[in-house]
Design an enzyme around this catalytic site. Sequence first.
Site, PDB file in Angstrom:
ATOM      1  N   LEU A 337       0.884  -1.121  -0.073  1.00 24.41           N
ATOM      2  CA  LEU A 337       0.067  -0.030   0.057  1.00 24.41           C
ATOM      3  C   LEU A 337       0.834   1.284  -0.061  1.00 24.41           C
ATOM      4  O   LEU A 337       1.835   1.335   0.742  1.00 24.41           O
ATOM      5  CB  LEU A 337      -0.887   0.195   1.443  1.00 24.41           C
ATOM      6  CG  LEU A 337      -2.099  -0.959   1.247  1.00 24.41           C
ATOM      7  CD1 LEU A 337      -2.520  -1.270   2.619  1.00 24.41           C
ATOM      8  CD2 LEU A 337      -3.216  -0.206   0.688  1.00 24.41           C
ATOM      9  N   CYS A 338       0.369   2.373  -0.848  1.00 30.14           N
ATOM     10  CA  CYS A 338       0.727   3.786  -0.602  1.00 30.14           C
ATOM     11  C   CYS A 338      -0.313   4.532  -0.455  1.00 30.14           C
ATOM     12  O   CYS A 338      -1.313   4.125  -0.312  1.00 30.14           O
ATOM     13  CB  CYS A 338       1.859   4.056  -1.763  1.00 30.14           C
ATOM     14  SG  CYS A 338       1.443   4.194  -3.479  1.00 30.14           S
ATOM     15  N   ARG A 339      -0.054   5.753  -1.064  1.00 32.49           N
ATOM     16  CA  ARG A 339      -1.230   6.681  -1.053  1.00 32.49           C
ATOM     17  C   ARG A 339      -2.189   6.603  -2.138  1.00 32.49           C
ATOM     18  O   ARG A 339      -3.428   6.212  -1.925  1.00 32.49           O
ATOM     19  CB  ARG A 339      -0.734   8.187  -0.913  1.00 32.49           C
ATOM     20  CG  ARG A 339      -1.923   9.160  -0.884  1.00 32.49           C
ATOM     21  CD  ARG A 339      -1.273  10.821  -0.878  1.00 32.49           C
ATOM     22  NE  ARG A 339      -0.471  11.101  -1.702  1.00 32.49           N
ATOM     23  CZ  ARG A 339       0.338  11.757  -1.838  1.00 32.49           C
ATOM     24  NH1 ARG A 339       0.854  12.211  -0.759  1.00 32.49           N
ATOM     25  NH2 ARG A 339       1.288  12.282  -2.819  1.00 32.49           N
TER      26      ARG A 339
END
Length: 386
Positions: A337-339
């Site tokens: 996950l990231c933004r």
Amino acid sequence: MTAQIPVRWTDPEQQELEERVAAAELAWLTMDVDMQTLRVEIDNFALIHHQLLGPLYARLDELDALVAETVAARTGRPEDLRLAAEARRRVDELPDLDALFDSVQEQDAAPPPAAPARVRPGREAQRIYRDLVRRAHPDLTTDPAEQERRAAFIARVNEAYAYGDSAALEGLAAEWSTAPEAAPALDSPDRLGWLRRRLEWLNAKIAATATEQVRLENTAMGQLLALAPQDPDGLLEELAEQLLAKAAAQQAELERLLGARPVGDNGGDRTEPQESQTMFAQIPTADAASVPADAALLDVREQDEWDAGHVDGALHIPMGQLVARIGELPDEKLYVLCRVGGRSAQVVQYLVQNGRDAVNVDGGMYAWEGAGRPMVGSNGQDAYVL
């Protein structure tokens, strides 16, 4: 009658030189700190750029070569064959970076330092660094032994600053103590000549520092960093997304070429069978709603993003630290996950190329929040996506 205390006579020329030397020292130290700060930022930017975007550049080069070779195989035209050979040569001429790193490590048994977490050290590290340089710079003294002591100290300061280690910088600030200066005393007859020589030397240092600043700004990484001087880490994410888009377009073109029936130069159908398999698999991707509740999650955002809101139980390793901390990853399948999905796609690409089972969560934490999946904030605050 009250006796008056005589006013001490001051040589006007010496007084003017004292002021000019003090001003020149301040100007040079300010320029030198700015130049050294830029050097650290460029070095860190180049390292993270290579580690995180290198695999994407290599993938693009390989896709370019495959597209050119497929076109040449279908048309047989000499020009297409030449272009295909040139594209393949560009791929073949790339250095084997893994072998290069292995050979360097064999020559030096000491483990390399961890990669910097960010391009730009934090504000507190910048403040302490600037203060230390202004106080302890070797060129603030004319005594050779004191210069050597200061140079060794500043080398430690530079190393701590390169990795944004505020705690180490605070320790160095507490450690530092100045030694007596070797300059002639204010009332010494040698003071005036020393001031003239000092001013000439400072002007030369100012010119040399300005030249080095311009040289750094004109390097390839310096020019790239100048595109987003206030958000270099965001620039890396944007570049990664652009490279991923280019790779996706090239892969789609390759699929189209491999899936189409080859034609001869005269437009007639050839007898070769049609190909439908691609040379590269897509980056494994999953939408946020379909991620299993018990999945192993890897969050590659920065600390402030993590603190604002994250998935409880996820492993947090900022993207810039992944290479140095890869041993912390569990062996099971990882959902990254990231933004918004750009940084996590880079990480998944890197992990897959290194034989790990990894999946990019499409849309990142924004998609996770939009799907109603649970999040928590650090220190009990309400969770939100930063």
